[in-house]
Design a protein around this motif. Structure first.
Motif, PDB file in Angstrom:
ATOM      1  N   CYS A   3      10.863   4.710   6.031  1.00 22.81           N
ATOM      2  CA  CYS A   3       9.653   5.002   6.820  1.00 22.81           C
ATOM      3  C   CYS A   3       8.965   3.685   7.150  1.00 22.81           C
ATOM      4  O   CYS A   3       7.745   3.661   7.337  1.00 22.81           O
ATOM      5  N   ARG A  21       0.833  -1.217   0.000  1.00 24.91           N
ATOM      6  CA  ARG A  21       0.000   0.000   0.000  1.00 24.91           C
ATOM      7  C   ARG A  21       0.861   1.257   0.000  1.00 24.91           C
ATOM      8  O   ARG A  21       0.722   2.125  -0.879  1.00 24.91           O
ATOM      9  N   ILE A  22       1.749   1.380   0.998  1.00 20.72           N
ATOM     10  CA  ILE A  22       2.509   2.632   1.148  1.00 20.72           C
ATOM     11  C   ILE A  22       3.588   2.751   0.066  1.00 20.72           C
ATOM     12  O   ILE A  22       3.736   3.815  -0.549  1.00 20.72           O
ATOM     13  N   HIS A  64       9.707   9.223  14.025  1.00 23.72           N
ATOM     14  CA  HIS A  64       8.599   8.297  13.716  1.00 23.72           C
ATOM     15  C   HIS A  64       7.259   9.053  13.568  1.00 23.72           C
ATOM     16  O   HIS A  64       6.285   8.744  14.261  1.00 23.72           O
ATOM     17  N   ASP A  75      12.847   7.991   9.331  1.00 22.88           N
ATOM     18  CA  ASP A  75      11.720   8.252  10.241  1.00 22.88           C
ATOM     19  C   ASP A  75      11.745   7.248  11.395  1.00 22.88           C
ATOM     20  O   ASP A  75      11.117   7.468  12.417  1.00 22.88           O
ATOM     21  N   ASP A 123       9.370  -6.532  -4.849  1.00 21.32           N
ATOM     22  CA  ASP A 123       8.406  -7.037  -3.864  1.00 21.32           C
ATOM     23  C   ASP A 123       8.227  -8.529  -4.151  1.00 21.32           C
ATOM     24  O   ASP A 123       8.511  -8.995  -5.257  1.00 21.32           O
ATOM     25  N   THR A 132      12.534 -11.944   7.388  1.00 20.84           N
ATOM     26  CA  THR A 132      13.078 -11.828   6.024  1.00 20.84           C
ATOM     27  C   THR A 132      13.554 -10.411   5.712  1.00 20.84           C
ATOM     28  O   THR A 132      14.280 -10.202   4.744  1.00 20.84           O
TER      29      THR A 132
END
Ligand code: NAD
Ligand code: DGY
Length: 386
Positions: A271, A175-176, A320, A297, A196, A249
């Protein structure tokens, strides 16, 4: 036995006792619980990170559900305390739940909620901000200005990197990661390379469509590539942003060896979670490669930074705050409360945790479902037909 912690109570005569380990933004989450006969107890202790003993004291002898934070270690001790108190629901006020031992929760019959979707764009926007701040050396330039060092325009003053036409690398295009990729490709006309475990089909389609639009308008089209390995992304990209979950992982995915494969002037943004980067190796890399920049972050030993990191001019560090927009934080509180409430009321589980908008409409009642329960399958919980 720990001392009782200070609390604020809403609806003292409510039938169900729900505890929040922290005050959370907004009031909708409190109202939604109170309307459904919950007594809401909010811990107001002036201590950022509560200990396991503090939380056990908060749970007490009778507790139907808890809303907790990513700074808390939710393992066997807390889930057994919650289950002994009659509790069946816990929700992290976060999408990431690496602080939760989900198997322990399942063993004690406790549902574990998280808050996906509502923080996607906000978090991606911070990753984009860190990318820009690093590329254009904004923090260094700001410090220089405040120190009264600016004595006139110079051709070589704070020269940084142009993003347009460069390659943005995304590791973890969920998503991000996908939202960040879209921002960088559409906003700055960067080319994308991503890694990914799964194909990011919607992201690929978006970039293909955008490339066609650019071509039709006589502009250089952007490109995308799904890399066969993370190393390919590290070798080819100029800006790399990390967005995977933290698990075994992805622990130290970025380490001494992988840093050495990156371009000398690359920008690395994190992040996701601190331990995805070996921070000691990163500090060494920053020291020896002054043109390499990072925007962080999250940190390996939050709230601490590894020695030497704070001294590096080529590092931008923020505490954060990636999901810290008002709308998002209020939405996270709402989703966390609805996860707990839904389980207490015996509601089914929402069928698509990526589509949480119906729970966030201020002027409408939320659906009678738990927005996102990560161990729903393991607990055999029914899925909503809504
Ligand atoms: N800094 C913050 O405030 C903040 C805010 C929100 C989320 N987060 C972190 O970001 C993470 C991602 O959130 P999301 O909503 O995008 O989750 P998501 O599940 O949609 O995306 C995570 C992606 O990582 C991929 N992935 C998993 N293992 C991988 C591996 N070994 N290599 C490469 N990719 C891998 C998954 O396939 C998935 O696509 C969260 O788990 C959380 O830890 C941090
Ligand atoms: O996982 C998360 O949600 C963050 O780290 C806080 O928003």
């Amino acid at each position: 036995m720990a001392k009782p912690v200070s609390i604020e109570v809403w609806n003292p005569n409510g039938k169900y006792r729900v505890v929040s380990t922290k005050p959370m933004p907004g009031t909708r989450w409190i109202n939604l619980l109170v309307e459904q006969d919950c007594r809401v107890e909010i811990c107001t202790q002036k201590k950022t990170i509560l200990s396991i003993e503090d939380i056990i004291a908060l749970i007490g002898d009778k507790c139907d559900g808890v809303i907790g934070q990513l700074t808390e270690e939710w393992g066997d001790a807390l889930f057994s305390a919650l289950s002994r108190a009659g509790g069946k629901a816990f929700s992290n006020m976060a999408v990431g739940y690496n602080n939760v031992n989900v198997d322990a929760a399942t063993k004690h019959g406790v549902a574990v909620g998280n808050t996906p979707g509502v923080l996607t764009e906000t978090t991606a926007e911070l990753a984009a901000s860190l990318s820009l701040a690093a590329a254009r050396r904004i923090v260094e330039a700001d410090e220089f200005m405040r120190a009264g060092l600016y004595d006139g325009w110079l051709p070589n003053l704070f020269v940084g990197n142009l993003l347009k036409g460069q390659t943005v690398g995304v590791i973890g295009a969920g998503r991000i990661g996908s939202a960040y990729a879209r921002m960088m490709v559409e906003g700055f006309k960067m080319n994308l390379i991503y890694y990914d475990l799964y194909q990011a089909t919607r992201l690929e389609k978006f970039i293909t469509g955008y490339a066609e639009f650019l071509r039709a308008n006589g502009e250089q089209p952007v490109t995308w590539k799904r890399a066969a390995s993370m190393e390919e992304v590290l070798r080819e990209a100029d800006v790399i942003s990390l967005h995977p979950i933290l698990d075994k992982t992805t622990f130290h995915l970025i380490n001494k060896e992988s840093l050495a494969t990156m371009k000398k002037e690359a920008i690395l943004v994190n992040c996701s979670r601190g331990p995805v980067i070996d921070e000691v190796a990163l500090v060494e890399h920053l020291k020896h490669n002054p043109m390499f920049r990072v925007g962080l972050d999250v940190f390996e030993d939050e709230p601490y930074m590894k020695p030497g990191l704070a001294d590096q001019k080529n590092a931008i560090v923020v505490p954060h705050i990636a999901s810290a927009s008002k709308w998002t934080r209020e939405g996270m509180a709402t989703l966390a409360a609805l996860n707990v409430l839904g389980k207490i009321k015996g509601y089914p589980i929402w069928s698509d945790p990526n589509r949480v908008e119906p729970f966030l409409k201020e002027d409408a009642s939320p659906p009678a479902a738990c927005p996102s329960i990560v161990n729903a399958k393991a607990l055999g919980l029914p899925v909503s037909k809504l």
